[in-house]
Design an enzyme around this catalytic site. Structure first.
Site, PDB file in Angstrom:
ATOM      1  N   ALA A   1       0.859  -1.186   0.000  1.00 31.17           N
ATOM      2  CA  ALA A   1       0.000   0.000   0.000  1.00 31.17           C
ATOM      3  C   ALA A   1       0.890   1.229   0.000  1.00 31.17           C
ATOM      4  O   ALA A   1       2.061   1.193   0.384  1.00 31.17           O
ATOM      5  CB  ALA A   1      -0.921   0.004   1.220  1.00 31.17           C
TER       6      ALA A   1
ATOM      7  N   GLY B   1       0.628   5.468   1.039  1.00 33.05           N
ATOM      8  CA  GLY B   1      -0.132   6.558   1.626  1.00 33.05           C
ATOM      9  C   GLY B   1       0.538   7.886   1.377  1.00 33.05           C
ATOM     10  O   GLY B   1       1.488   8.002   0.599  1.00 33.05           O
ATOM     11  N   GLY B   2       0.038   8.916   2.060  1.00 40.37           N
ATOM     12  CA  GLY B   2       0.566  10.250   1.856  1.00 40.37           C
ATOM     13  C   GLY B   2       1.945  10.449   2.438  1.00 40.37           C
ATOM     14  O   GLY B   2       2.669  11.359   2.023  1.00 40.37           O
ATOM     15  N   MET B   3       2.329   9.630   3.419  1.00 45.10           N
ATOM     16  CA  MET B   3       3.601   9.842   4.098  1.00 45.10           C
ATOM     17  C   MET B   3       4.520   8.625   4.080  1.00 45.10           C
ATOM     18  O   MET B   3       5.695   8.734   4.421  1.00 45.10           O
ATOM     19  CB  MET B   3       3.338  10.256   5.548  1.00 45.10           C
ATOM     20  CG  MET B   3       2.759  11.645   5.660  1.00 45.10           C
ATOM     21  SD  MET B   3       1.913  11.934   7.231  1.00 45.10           S
ATOM     22  CE  MET B   3       0.393  11.039   6.983  1.00 45.10           C
ATOM     23  N   ALA B   4       4.003   7.470   3.698  1.00 43.32           N
ATOM     24  CA  ALA B   4       4.834   6.268   3.730  1.00 43.32           C
ATOM     25  C   ALA B   4       4.277   5.234   2.757  1.00 43.32           C
ATOM     26  O   ALA B   4       3.127   5.316   2.326  1.00 43.32           O
ATOM     27  CB  ALA B   4       4.886   5.690   5.145  1.00 43.32           C
ATOM     28  N   THR B   5       5.149   4.284   2.418  1.00 45.15           N
ATOM     29  CA  THR B   5       4.752   3.154   1.578  1.00 45.15           C
ATOM     30  C   THR B   5       4.993   1.871   2.374  1.00 45.15           C
ATOM     31  O   THR B   5       6.011   1.745   3.054  1.00 45.15           O
ATOM     32  CB  THR B   5       5.561   3.122   0.276  1.00 45.15           C
ATOM     33  OG1 THR B   5       5.315   4.331  -0.450  1.00 45.15           O
ATOM     34  CG2 THR B   5       5.153   1.941  -0.591  1.00 45.15           C
ATOM     35  N   VAL B   6       4.034   0.942   2.285  1.00 42.75           N
ATOM     36  CA  VAL B   6       4.138  -0.314   3.028  1.00 42.75           C
ATOM     37  C   VAL B   6       4.512  -1.437   2.059  1.00 42.75           C
ATOM     38  O   VAL B   6       3.911  -1.572   0.991  1.00 42.75           O
ATOM     39  CB  VAL B   6       2.816  -0.649   3.741  1.00 42.75           C
ATOM     40  CG1 VAL B   6       2.946  -1.965   4.508  1.00 42.75           C
ATOM     41  CG2 VAL B   6       2.430   0.475   4.691  1.00 42.75           C
TER      42      VAL B   6
ATOM     43  N   ASP C   1      -5.779   9.525  13.496  1.00 41.13           N
ATOM     44  CA  ASP C   1      -6.133   9.278  12.096  1.00 41.13           C
ATOM     45  C   ASP C   1      -6.967   8.003  11.994  1.00 41.13           C
ATOM     46  O   ASP C   1      -6.656   7.100  11.214  1.00 41.13           O
ATOM     47  CB  ASP C   1      -4.871   9.175  11.239  1.00 41.13           C
ATOM     48  CG  ASP C   1      -5.185   9.288   9.744  1.00 41.13           C
ATOM     49  OD1 ASP C   1      -6.283   9.779   9.411  1.00 41.13           O
ATOM     50  OD2 ASP C   1      -4.351   8.891   8.927  1.00 41.13           O
TER      51      ASP C   1
END
Length: 673
Positions: free
Chosen positions: A26, A28-33, A142
């Site tokens: 996944a 997101g706006g601040m990190a990638t998993v 969040d």
């Protein structure tokens, strides 16, 4: 970030000498998993890698480490575990528990609106995780369906504990309080002053509960600002307005959790969890309405429920469920139907084994004497059996008539749900009834082509020559997401409405190639099959990214050209002589400030330094002629007497010397004799 070939450079890399990065899970706006392998322990884990730039700031990195440590201390069955934290040459990452499955958002897209019992069952573990965090002094900040993970084995886990808090702290420090979080779940106090506590998480959980119950977000708008405004100025509507039949105490539960005044909300997730369990208890006991529970939950004022029922206490009271009551009523109805009635509706009851018995006249007591039998009495005794036979005959006729007009003409509609039309026809006709297909309807539970329902319903009395009309399933109501990319936002909304879909979150993103207001992409993507009224999130172009133009006046022109070119601007440089600006520096710039867009032009005027001119030959020349020659060449003239001055006024020397280069406009000193 992808390389020039579109590949992710992190995939295949080993971080910190321990974690081999696998496929992307996944972003997101601040990190990638990423799915990763812990080479040391030989286990699969999830690796959350901060985006380039966020981890470069030392202050942010320190905050991130502190929050990661706090999250790692939070051990709870419904919280995604944090195993490790590291920094691999500027690549900041977290190693976490890997949860194969999907998110609550995915489930909501498929199944919302949900029954209250299911929605409450899903929110309970979320609140349990938040309660543990609140107990430990942590705030999630969040809470949203994307952060609720539903494992394939049935576990429910809340993710991103601590990370949201770290980002929030850094953002407020660097940007003056810019809100971090998904706007649909922001509490009013976060919108107004950016302050959050446990009740902010409660508000977000209440919004998720509303969304599960109704299949839609409580506040929607054309822009995130409009949605945020509604959070502050409008109450979350009761779920029953969108889905009739939801009990009033469920409405009250949602209203309590999403009260705009946080003082009226549950103090933390633990209190909200207890209220959810009370409501689940009421639903489990089949209670359709409980005014005292409703009043107790409403946020307007806290009312002591007194003797009201607490559905989660250890010794719950005995409550007759609606199902049990229905069984009693059904049994009574069957008893009534089994009792034969005449056509007037009067119940006919047979007394004794021989049917109706004739009425007997009571003997008279007292001093009456026996009278001899007369012919009249003999005739009456002979008429007795005839009258009895007549009464029995009439009773039989009445009973048969009552049976025929009451039940004899009817039979029961056979059950044909989940049968094919042909199977249903055979079963209905075997019962002596006619069969007809009436219409087709969507169904989430009955496969396409099978019978959804019948009119009359199964088990209902129907005339023996009656007709059973069947409704055939069209299968689940699904629609393909249309191609929205390239449409204006207004046209995309119209296309979704025409396809029986709704607009979800609308976010904006800069694009150098797509005009402002045009859709860049949708989620789910075009061609994806979704339920009716499912929300489709849109990403809309904000147009080209504005480029801030710095003022390079007085600074090296070559550096100015390099910086502006790197920012995507065109640079045109001209050169001029200048007596005050050093050679190579910028004399002027157009525009000197403001914003431009990629491909726009900035004009620079660079200095060539002062213009150099040859000092003319003036030695042995009179003062007037020497002055004329120097001024004609662009110089200023100053005179001094030499040591041998005798008043002749002839030049014996100049400074700068003749036939040398000097700046035009500068002063030449003449020494006279």
């Amino acid at each position: 970030m992808l390389d020039r070939n579109g590949a992710d450079p992190l995939i295949g890399r080993v971080l910190d000498g321990r974690y081999r990065v696998g496929s992307r899970v996944a972003r997101g706006g601040m990190a990638t998993v990423y799915e990763a392998t812990d080479l040391r322990l030989d286990r699969v884990c999830a690796l959350k890698v901060m985006h380039t730039g966020l981890g470069d700031d030392d202050d942010f990195a320190a905050r991130f480490v502190r929050e990661a440590r706090s999250a790692a201390k939070l051990s709870h069955p419904h919280v995604v575990s944090v195993f490790d934290q590291g920094d691999d040459h500027g690549t900041l990452f977290l190693a976490m528990e890997y949860i194969p499955g999907h998110t609550l958002r995915d489930l909501m897209r498929k199944e919302a609106p949900m029954a209250p019992r299911k929605a409450l069952a899903l929110i309970e573990p979320v609140l349990s995780a938040l309660a543990a965090a609140h107990q430990a002094g942590m705030i999630h900040r969040d809470v949203k369906p994307e952060n609720v993970l539903l494992a394939d084995d049935g576990r429910i886990k809340v993710a991103d504990f601590g990370l949201a808090r770290a980002v929030s702290a850094q953002t407020q420090h660097t940007t003056g309080g810019v809100l971090i979080g998904t706007v649909s779940y922001l509490s009013p106090e976060l919108v107004v002053d950016g302050r959050a506590d446990a009740r902010s998480d409660v508000y977000a959980a209440g919004v998720i509960l509303y969304e599960m119950l109704t299949g839609r977000k409580p506040h929607e708008g054309e822009s995130p600002i409009q949605v945020a405004y509604k959070h502050v100025h409008e109450d979350v509507p009761p779920p029953s307005e969108s889905v009739p039949g939801i009990p009033a105490y469920v409405d009250a539960l949602v209203a309590r959790a999403t009260a705009r005044d946080r003082e009226l909300r549950p103090a933390d997730a633990q209190v909200f969890l207890h209220q959810v369990r009370r409501v689940r208890g009421a639903l489990d006991h089949g209670v359709l309405d409980d005014p005292e529970l409703t009043q107790d939950l409403l946020p307007a004022q806290h009312v002591d429920s007194g003797d009201s029922i607490d559905y989660v206490r250890d010794d719950p009271p005995t409550i007759v469920s609606t199902a049990a009551a229905a069984q009693v009523v059904s049994a009574r109805h069957r008893d009534a139907e089994d009792t034969p009635t005449d056509h007037e509706g009067t119940t006919v009851i047979a007394a004794g084994e021989g049917g109706l018995l004739p009425a007997t006249r009571p003997s008279r007591a007292g001093g009456g004497r026996d009278e001899p039998a007369s012919d009249g009495r003999a005739q009456r005794s002979r008429r007795g059996p005839l009258l009895l036979a007549l009464v029995l005959l009439l009773a039989t006729i009445a009973g048969l008539a009552g049976w025929y007009f009451g039940m004899g003409r009817y039979t029961s509609t056979p059950g044909v749900i989940n049968l094919t039309a042909e199977q249903a026809r055979k079963k209905v006709e075997a019962a002596g009834l006619s069969f007809r297909i009436g219409s087709r309807a969507y169904s989430e539970t009955v496969a396409e082509g099978l019978v959804v329902t019948t009119d009359p319903k199964p088990g209902t009395n129907i005339l023996k020559d009656g007709t059973v009309v069947a409704t055939i399933s069209r299968g689940p109501e699904r629609y393909d997401v249309p191609v929205l990319k390239g449409m204006t936002l207004a046209k995309a909304k119209a296309a979704l409405k025409q396809t029986n879909l709704t607009v979800g979150d609308v976010t904006e993103r800069y694009s150098e190639s797509v005009a402002k207001g045009v859709v860049l992409k949708s989620d789910p993507t075009s061609g994806t099959e979704v339920k009716a009224n499912a929300a489709v999130d849109l990403v809309v172009s904000k147009g080209p990214h504005p480029i801030q133009v710095p003022d390079f006046t007085g600074k090296p022109a070559d550096r100015a050209e390099q910086v502006l070119t790197e920012r995507g601007l065109k640079v045109e440089v001209t050169q001029e002589y200048n007596d005050t600006v050093p050679d190579g520096d910028v004399i002027s710039q157009t525009p000197s400030s403001g914003t431009l867009f990629r491909g726009d032009t900035v004009n620079l005027v660079a200095s060539k330094g002062p213009e150099m001119v040859m000092v003319p030959s003036v030695r042995g020349v009179g003062l007037d002629e020497a002055t004329r020659r120097l001024e004609a060449a662009g110089f200023q003239v100053r005179t001094e007497h030499s040591d041998m001055y005798v008043g002749l006024e002839y030049v014996v020397q100049s400074d700068p010397p003749e036939d040398t280069m000097a700046p035009k406009g500068s002063t030449v000193t003449l020494f006279l004799v």
